[in-house]
Every structure is written in C-alpha cells, then in structure tokens.
Design a protein around this motif. Structure first.
Motif, PDB file in Angstrom:
ATOM      1  N   ARG A 119       0.830  -1.212   0.000  1.00 29.17           N
ATOM      2  CA  ARG A 119       0.000   0.000   0.000  1.00 29.17           C
ATOM      3  C   ARG A 119       0.857   1.252   0.000  1.00 29.17           C
ATOM      4  NH1 ARG A 119      -3.811  -1.446   4.295  1.00 29.17           N
ATOM      5  NH2 ARG A 119      -2.611   0.103   5.441  1.00 29.17           N
ATOM      6  N   LEU A 120       0.296   2.336  -0.565  1.00 29.50           N
ATOM      7  CA  LEU A 120       1.041   3.588  -0.673  1.00 29.50           C
ATOM      8  C   LEU A 120       1.639   3.997   0.681  1.00 29.50           C
ATOM      9  CD1 LEU A 120       1.750   5.595  -2.844  1.00 29.50           C
ATOM     10  CD2 LEU A 120      -0.370   6.823  -2.354  1.00 29.50           C
ATOM     11  N   ASP A 121       0.860   3.814   1.763  1.00 30.67           N
ATOM     12  CA  ASP A 121       1.368   4.268   3.066  1.00 30.67           C
ATOM     13  C   ASP A 121       2.395   3.304   3.662  1.00 30.67           C
ATOM     14  OD1 ASP A 121      -0.340   2.271   3.672  1.00 30.67           O
ATOM     15  OD2 ASP A 121      -1.669   3.413   4.992  1.00 30.67           O
ATOM     16  N   ALA A 122       2.586   2.130   3.044  1.00 28.21           N
ATOM     17  CA  ALA A 122       3.611   1.191   3.543  1.00 28.21           C
ATOM     18  C   ALA A 122       4.971   1.469   2.900  1.00 28.21           C
ATOM     19  CB  ALA A 122       3.194  -0.248   3.247  1.00 28.21           C
ATOM     20  N   ILE A 123       4.980   2.176   1.765  1.00 23.10           N
ATOM     21  CA  ILE A 123       6.208   2.316   0.971  1.00 23.10           C
ATOM     22  C   ILE A 123       7.315   3.118   1.694  1.00 23.10           C
ATOM     23  CG2 ILE A 123       7.154   2.949  -1.310  1.00 23.10           C
ATOM     24  CD1 ILE A 123       4.986   0.796  -1.496  1.00 23.10           C
ATOM     25  N   PRO A 124       6.967   4.216   2.404  1.00 25.16           N
ATOM     26  CA  PRO A 124       8.065   4.980   3.031  1.00 25.16           C
ATOM     27  C   PRO A 124       8.955   4.133   3.940  1.00 25.16           C
ATOM     28  CG  PRO A 124       6.038   6.241   3.097  1.00 25.16           C
ATOM     29  CD  PRO A 124       5.669   4.884   2.572  1.00 25.16           C
ATOM     30  N   ILE A 264       7.892 -17.199  -3.634  1.00 26.30           N
ATOM     31  CA  ILE A 264       8.504 -17.268  -4.972  1.00 26.30           C
ATOM     32  C   ILE A 264       7.697 -16.465  -5.991  1.00 26.30           C
ATOM     33  CG2 ILE A 264       9.051 -18.835  -6.879  1.00 26.30           C
ATOM     34  CD1 ILE A 264      10.227 -20.704  -4.953  1.00 26.30           C
ATOM     35  N   ALA A 265       6.354 -16.547  -5.887  1.00 25.48           N
ATOM     36  CA  ALA A 265       5.499 -15.864  -6.871  1.00 25.48           C
ATOM     37  C   ALA A 265       5.581 -14.351  -6.740  1.00 25.48           C
ATOM     38  CB  ALA A 265       4.048 -16.313  -6.723  1.00 25.48           C
ATOM     39  N   ILE A 266       6.117 -13.856  -5.635  1.00 26.03           N
ATOM     40  CA  ILE A 266       6.241 -12.403  -5.486  1.00 26.03           C
ATOM     41  C   ILE A 266       7.672 -11.960  -5.800  1.00 26.03           C
ATOM     42  CG2 ILE A 266       6.137 -10.530  -3.806  1.00 26.03           C
ATOM     43  CD1 ILE A 266       3.791 -12.252  -2.547  1.00 26.03           C
ATOM     44  N   LEU A 267       8.638 -12.741  -5.303  1.00 29.14           N
ATOM     45  CA  LEU A 267      10.052 -12.377  -5.550  1.00 29.14           C
ATOM     46  C   LEU A 267      10.413 -12.459  -7.029  1.00 29.14           C
ATOM     47  CD1 LEU A 267      12.682 -13.994  -3.206  1.00 29.14           C
ATOM     48  CD2 LEU A 267      12.206 -11.592  -3.624  1.00 29.14           C
ATOM     49  N   THR A 268       9.928 -13.499  -7.702  1.00 34.42           N
ATOM     50  CA  THR A 268      10.379 -13.746  -9.067  1.00 34.42           C
ATOM     51  C   THR A 268       9.898 -12.687 -10.049  1.00 34.42           C
ATOM     52  OG1 THR A 268      10.287 -16.063  -8.496  1.00 34.42           O
ATOM     53  CG2 THR A 268      10.595 -15.561 -10.800  1.00 34.42           C
ATOM     54  N   PRO A 269       8.559 -12.449 -10.165  1.00 36.16           N
ATOM     55  CA  PRO A 269       8.168 -11.398 -11.118  1.00 36.16           C
ATOM     56  C   PRO A 269       8.712 -10.045 -10.700  1.00 36.16           C
ATOM     57  CG  PRO A 269       6.236 -12.158  -9.881  1.00 36.16           C
ATOM     58  CD  PRO A 269       7.386 -13.057  -9.509  1.00 36.16           C
ATOM     59  N   GLY A 270       8.819  -9.822  -9.393  1.00 36.16           N
ATOM     60  CA  GLY A 270       9.312  -8.532  -8.910  1.00 36.16           C
ATOM     61  C   GLY A 270      10.739  -8.271  -9.365  1.00 36.16           C
ATOM     62  N   SER A 271      11.578  -9.289  -9.310  1.00 39.28           N
ATOM     63  CA  SER A 271      12.983  -9.083  -9.664  1.00 39.28           C
ATOM     64  C   SER A 271      13.168  -9.010 -11.176  1.00 39.28           C
ATOM     65  CB  SER A 271      13.824 -10.238  -9.126  1.00 39.28           C
ATOM     66  OG  SER A 271      13.491 -10.467  -7.786  1.00 39.28           O
ATOM     67  N   GLU A 272      12.480  -9.872 -11.893  1.00 38.57           N
ATOM     68  CA  GLU A 272      12.638  -9.918 -13.353  1.00 38.57           C
ATOM     69  C   GLU A 272      12.191  -8.603 -14.009  1.00 38.57           C
ATOM     70  OE1 GLU A 272      13.935 -12.134 -15.388  1.00 38.57           O
ATOM     71  OE2 GLU A 272      12.991 -11.747 -17.331  1.00 38.57           O
ATOM     72  N   PRO A 406       0.580  -5.522  -7.861  1.00 38.80           N
ATOM     73  CA  PRO A 406       0.403  -4.907  -6.541  1.00 38.80           C
ATOM     74  C   PRO A 406       1.509  -3.902  -6.244  1.00 38.80           C
ATOM     75  CG  PRO A 406       1.238  -7.160  -6.332  1.00 38.80           C
ATOM     76  CD  PRO A 406       0.937  -6.943  -7.790  1.00 38.80           C
ATOM     77  N   SER A 407       2.595  -3.991  -7.037  1.00 37.29           N
ATOM     78  CA  SER A 407       3.818  -3.269  -6.690  1.00 37.29           C
ATOM     79  C   SER A 407       4.037  -2.005  -7.516  1.00 37.29           C
ATOM     80  CB  SER A 407       4.991  -4.232  -6.889  1.00 37.29           C
ATOM     81  OG  SER A 407       6.182  -3.593  -6.703  1.00 37.29           O
ATOM     82  N   ASP A 408       2.960  -1.424  -8.081  1.00 38.06           N
ATOM     83  CA  ASP A 408       3.188  -0.253  -8.941  1.00 38.06           C
ATOM     84  C   ASP A 408       3.814   0.922  -8.181  1.00 38.06           C
ATOM     85  OD1 ASP A 408       0.780  -0.105  -7.583  1.00 38.06           O
ATOM     86  OD2 ASP A 408      -0.348   0.818  -9.217  1.00 38.06           O
ATOM     87  N   HIS A 409       3.293   1.246  -6.975  1.00 37.78           N
ATOM     88  CA  HIS A 409       3.876   2.363  -6.215  1.00 37.78           C
ATOM     89  C   HIS A 409       5.291   2.027  -5.754  1.00 37.78           C
ATOM     90  CE1 HIS A 409       0.050   4.293  -6.273  1.00 37.78           C
ATOM     91  NE2 HIS A 409      -0.528   3.373  -5.533  1.00 37.78           N
ATOM     92  N   PHE A 410       5.459   0.813  -5.264  1.00 35.62           N
ATOM     93  CA  PHE A 410       6.767   0.344  -4.798  1.00 35.62           C
ATOM     94  C   PHE A 410       7.785   0.469  -5.946  1.00 35.62           C
ATOM     95  CE2 PHE A 410       9.942  -2.959  -4.223  1.00 35.62           C
ATOM     96  CZ  PHE A 410      10.087  -3.161  -2.854  1.00 35.62           C
ATOM     97  N   SER A 411       7.417  -0.017  -7.123  1.00 30.00           N
ATOM     98  CA  SER A 411       8.348  -0.033  -8.258  1.00 30.00           C
ATOM     99  C   SER A 411       8.669   1.373  -8.746  1.00 30.00           C
ATOM    100  CB  SER A 411       7.769  -0.837  -9.426  1.00 30.00           C
ATOM    101  OG  SER A 411       7.471  -2.130  -9.000  1.00 30.00           O
ATOM    102  N   ALA A 413       8.647   4.137  -7.020  1.00 33.25           N
ATOM    103  CA  ALA A 413       9.537   4.796  -6.048  1.00 33.25           C
ATOM    104  C   ALA A 413      10.959   4.263  -6.213  1.00 33.25           C
ATOM    105  CB  ALA A 413       9.023   4.541  -4.626  1.00 33.25           C
ATOM    106  N   GLU A 414      11.087   2.945  -6.297  1.00 27.75           N
ATOM    107  CA  GLU A 414      12.411   2.333  -6.415  1.00 27.75           C
ATOM    108  C   GLU A 414      13.119   2.778  -7.697  1.00 27.75           C
ATOM    109  OE1 GLU A 414      12.186  -1.935  -6.704  1.00 27.75           O
ATOM    110  OE2 GLU A 414      14.345  -2.157  -6.903  1.00 27.75           O
ATOM    111  N   LEU A 415      12.399   2.742  -8.822  1.00 29.26           N
ATOM    112  CA  LEU A 415      13.030   3.067 -10.111  1.00 29.26           C
ATOM    113  C   LEU A 415      13.405   4.549 -10.184  1.00 29.26           C
ATOM    114  CD1 LEU A 415      10.657   0.899 -12.327  1.00 29.26           C
ATOM    115  CD2 LEU A 415      13.118   0.509 -12.013  1.00 29.26           C
ATOM    116  N   THR A 416      12.550   5.414  -9.616  1.00 30.26           N
ATOM    117  CA  THR A 416      12.849   6.846  -9.646  1.00 30.26           C
ATOM    118  C   THR A 416      14.092   7.132  -8.801  1.00 30.26           C
ATOM    119  OG1 THR A 416      10.486   7.259  -9.888  1.00 30.26           O
ATOM    120  CG2 THR A 416      11.849   9.148  -9.293  1.00 30.26           C
ATOM    121  N   LEU A 417      14.161   6.486  -7.647  1.00 33.07           N
ATOM    122  CA  LEU A 417      15.316   6.705  -6.762  1.00 33.07           C
ATOM    123  C   LEU A 417      16.616   6.203  -7.406  1.00 33.07           C
ATOM    124  CD1 LEU A 417      15.880   7.799  -3.981  1.00 33.07           C
ATOM    125  CD2 LEU A 417      15.309   5.590  -2.998  1.00 33.07           C
TER     126      LEU A 417
END
Ligand code: HEM
Length: 456
Positions: A119-124, A264-272, A406-411, A413-417
């Motif tokens: 969630r957006l408020d979990a990202i910080p 695995i189903a979260i780590l794998t697509p997230g990293s690739e 689920p990781s659009d905000h997370f991604s 933030a990470e990519l911009t940083l």
C-alpha cells in the motif's frame, strides 16, 4: 497482407461474428513463426487488421486484442482468467498456489494478504533500503571498469525486493544466492517458453542440470528464509509476516506449500521486471545523454549536495516522467495472456469459452493512434497538461483490474530513486561487447548491456 474480414455482427438480430484472421500465416505453424522471429513487429501491426484478430499458433486459434479500450475491457472483466501458454511455461518456477497464477476465491484471499505490504502508506518504510541499494550501485561503479549491466540491474532488483519484503539481517547473504539462482532460471525459462520441448529438458545435459540445480536451490533458500524467520520469533511489519500470519477461508493458517509458492510468486516477477526496467533506463541514459543531464540538474535543484533520499522522490517529477516514458517504450511485461471462462463477446465479436487471448502492452503503448511522435522518447508527454490526452488504457505497464501489479507504487519509487542516484553521479557510454537490441523473453529488455560509468 490479406485479411479474411468478418464484420462485427452484434446486433439485436445477428449473433456476434468471428473476428478476422490475421494475414501472413503459413501452413502447420500458422503465425507462430512470426511470434518467434519478430514478435514485437508482429504484435504491433495486428491492429491494422482489426480490434480483435484471430491468429493461429499451430493448430490452435488465439484471439489477439489490439485496442486500448478492449485490452482494458479484458483486464477488468471476470470472464477472463489467468491461464494459457505463458503461465503454463512459468508453473515450474512459480508453483500452482502463488498469487501470480491462482484464480477465483484463492486469488482474492491471497491479494488481501499481500496488499498491505504494497500500500502507498507502507512504501516509506522501505525508503532507507531502496536508497541504500541505489547508493551502493553508485559506489560500486566508481572503478571506471566496463560494467555488466545485466548482472548489476538484476542484483539491485533482487536485493531491494528481498530486503524490503522479508526484512532481516540474514537476507543480505541470501540475496546474493537468490540473484545467482534467478539469473540461471530466467534465461532457462525463456528458452522453455519459446522452444517448448517438454521432456527433453529433463535430459541430464549440463544446461538442464544447471537449471535444475538453481531451481532446487531457490526452493531450499525460500524454506530456509521461512524457517529462520519462525525461529527468530520476530514479526516485523512486512510481507513475510503477513504470509505467516495469514488465515484461509476457515480461519486456519495457510499451508506450508502456499507460503512457499507465495514467496517465490512475489520475488520472481518482482525481480525480473524491475531488473529489465533498470536495464532499459540505463540504455535510455546512454543513448539520450541530455535526459541524464536534466535529471542531474533536477537532483541538484531539489536535493542539493547530500545524497538523494526516498523523501525526495515525489519532488523529482522530471525523473519520474523519464521512468514512465521508459515503461511506455520498453514495458518489461510486453505480452499478457488470458483465457475465456465462458462464451462471451468482445468488441462485437464472439469469443468462445476456453479461448486463449493475447495482447501486448508494447504494441498498445507505441501505437501512433494513441501517441503523437509515437516512437520518440519524450518524458514531457507525461506533464499533466499533455498526459490528459492519452487515451484510457493506452498506458498500463502495470495492467489494471484484479490482476494489476500490486507493486506499482513500490516499483515507481524504487526506479525513480535508482535513476536519480545513478544519473546525477554518472554519464554512460557503451563499452565493447554491448548489444542494445531487444531481447524478447518472458520480459523485454536490452540483450547485453556493457557500459562505462563516467563520473560527472
Ligand atoms: C503482476 C508489471 C514489479 C509483483 C504484474 C502484472 C504486470 C506487472 C503487467 C499483471 C500481469 C497480468 O495481468 O497478467 C510489473 C512491472 C514492474 C513490476 C512493469 C516493474 C517495473 C513488480 C514487483 C513485484 C511485483 C517489484 C514484487 C516485489 C507482482 C505480482 C503480480 C504482478 C505478485 C501478480 C498479481 C496478481 O496476479 O494478482 N506485474 N511488475 N511486480 N506483479 Fe508486477
């Protein structure tokens, strides 16, 4: 190219008709050879033949959806579920009980479990890890040696996902092992998807042995991570705790296999996906040095002399637009598939129950009907006054609907940083051996990037 066109026939009196058949198929293979030999160009020209087009993969008919509006309709409709060849090829890796492959009530429950961690408020709370990993890249690249950007990009993607979502000091060493395993698995999965030779991949050849060893090690690693967390007695507020505390419909703890498949189903697509996008971003910075200069200027203005931090991200609007434009032209998830669970209708055409559908965010996001100067890299098209003209669903690199990443905000933030940190420290140039052509696998990314980082 010929098209066997049948007009949409959805009126009060006529039943909806068959979509037109795309031209260019050949006996036996149908359009399969085009999907293997030049898939991006093939998917991009299909809209010229209709809003929904039949294509033949061997004996099988697949329905290609070509307009933004209809891809949005597919993604939002309960008539289509996750299934089809792309997903079947991933089952060995992702398991059958993880959120990326489950459907129906199981999928809904799993999304409810994992959603709070994204969630957006979990990202910080992830900000310090994201910043630490971005600055670690800047430090590692000081040597001036040619950098193998494939390895560097996947490494940072795995480390951020693993350290943020499964906190604990034990993750540091494990993240390196996860990186090595996933690198072997990603290249092997691609081959297994485009050349589906089934049992031949069980023959004990060196490449198959290496693939199976990496797969086994990844499964062992995930079990170790879960066991360590349980033994530690700690319950930090993260994804792993959410999975370990999750309950099924009857209020019982979820099974070990499901916890394992979920990790695995979260780590794998997230990293690739993040790894592929970091590579594309570095290619953009190399081929458009003026973009890097502008990011450098923005970081100087917003941040000053100190290192860029997570809290700066929302003010780095130009940098974020560079990330968005990169996701438009180089969407890591370039193709998606679905299966119809009922006889249904799309764009006035009949789609039979059991039919496989395919569509391509790459084709949709490069379509000249949606974007002026469609092939041009132009981050300013995402300025609010211009972005409002982009047609609905013409820009959905994270998809929409119940399967939306689920990781659009997370991604973002990470990519911009990461982009802000590396572009404000370096300019980039190709080193010998660099090959920027597209590599089309489960994800889309540059084939082999070898870059030199030149300090500013
Ligand atoms: C699903 C794209 C990063 C976890 C998806 C889907 C897309 C996507 C398009 C939908 C697939 C479909 O509709 O069939 C991306 C892109 C990313 C990214 C472009 C980065 C640039 C991440 C990260 C994570 C992640 C960092 C986790 C750490 C997932 C999961 C799903 C998913 C678990 C399955 C969701 C479901 O089926 O309910 N992603 N993703 N993704 N993504 Fe991402």
């Amino acid at each position: 190219m010929t098209v066997e066109s049948v007009k949409p026939g959805a009126s009060a009196t006529t039943a909806p008709g068959e979509p037109p058949l795309a031209g260019g198929g050949v006996p036996l293979l149908g359009h399969g050879w085009k999907l293997v030999s030049d898939p991006l160009a093939f998917m991009a020209q299909l809209r010229d033949h209709g809003d929904v087009v039949r294509i033949r993969l061997g004996p099988k008919t697949v329905y290609a959806v070509t307009t933004p509006a209809l891809t949005g309709e597919v993604a939002l409709s309960p008539d289509y579920i996750i299934a089809g060849p792309l997903w079947e090829s991933l089952e060995d890796l992702l398991g059958e009980e993880g959120v990326a492959t489950a459907n129906g009530p199981l999928h809904r429950r799993q999304r409810r479990t994992i959603q709070p961690a994204f969630r957006l408020d979990a990202i910080p709370a992830y900000g310090p890890v994201m910043a630490e990993e971005a600055h670690a890249l800047v430090e590692r690249w000081r040597s001036g040696e040619a950098l193998d950007i494939t390895a560097e990009s996947f490494r940072v993607a795995v480390r951020v996902a693993a350290r943020c979502l499964m906190r604990g000091s034990y993750m540091d060493a494990r993240a390196e092992r996860i990186c090595a395993d996933l690198a072997t698995l990603f290249s092997g999965m691609y081959q297994r998807m485009v050349v589906p030779l089934g049992p031949l991949y069980k023959v004990p050849l060196p490449a198959n042995r290496e693939f199976n060893r990496a797969l086994a090690d990844l499964h062992v690693l995930v079990d170790e991570i879960v066991a360590d967390r349980r033994a530690s007695g700690q319950k930090p507020d993260d994804l792993l705790t959410a999975l370990l505390e999750a309950r099924d419909e009857k209020g019982e703890p979820i099974g070990e296999q499901e916890i394992h498949d979920q990790v695995i189903a979260i780590l794998t697509p997230g990293s690739e996906t993040v790894g592929a996008t970091v590579m594309s971003l570095l290619l953009v910075l190399t081929e458009h040095p003026e973009v890097g200069d502008k990011i450098h200027h923005e970081v100087e203005t917003v941040v000053g002399d100190r290192p860029v931090a997570f809290e700066d991200v929302r003010k780095l609007t130009y940098t974020a637009n560079v990330v968005t434009e990169t996701l438009r032209l180089y969407p890591a998830v370039w193709v998606l598939t679905r299966r119809a669970v009922t006889d249904t209708e799309l764009g006035g055409y009949r789609i039979p129950r059991g039919a496989d559908l395919i569509y391509s965010p790459y084709a949709i996001q490069r379509d000249r009907r949606s974007y002026g100067r469609n092939e041009e890299f132009d981050p300013d098209r995402w300025l609010p006054e211009r972005a409002k003209d982009v047609p609905k669903y013409a820009m959905s690199p994270f998809s929409v609907g119940n399967r939306k990443c689920p990781s659009d905000h997370f991604s973002m933030a990470e990519l911009t940083l990461i982009t802000a940190a590396v572009a404000s420290a370096y300019r980039f140039e190709h080193a010998p051996g660099s090959d920027a052509r597209a590599r089309i696998g489960i994800t889309l990314r540059p084939r082999r990037l070898m870059l030199r980082a030149l300090p500013r």
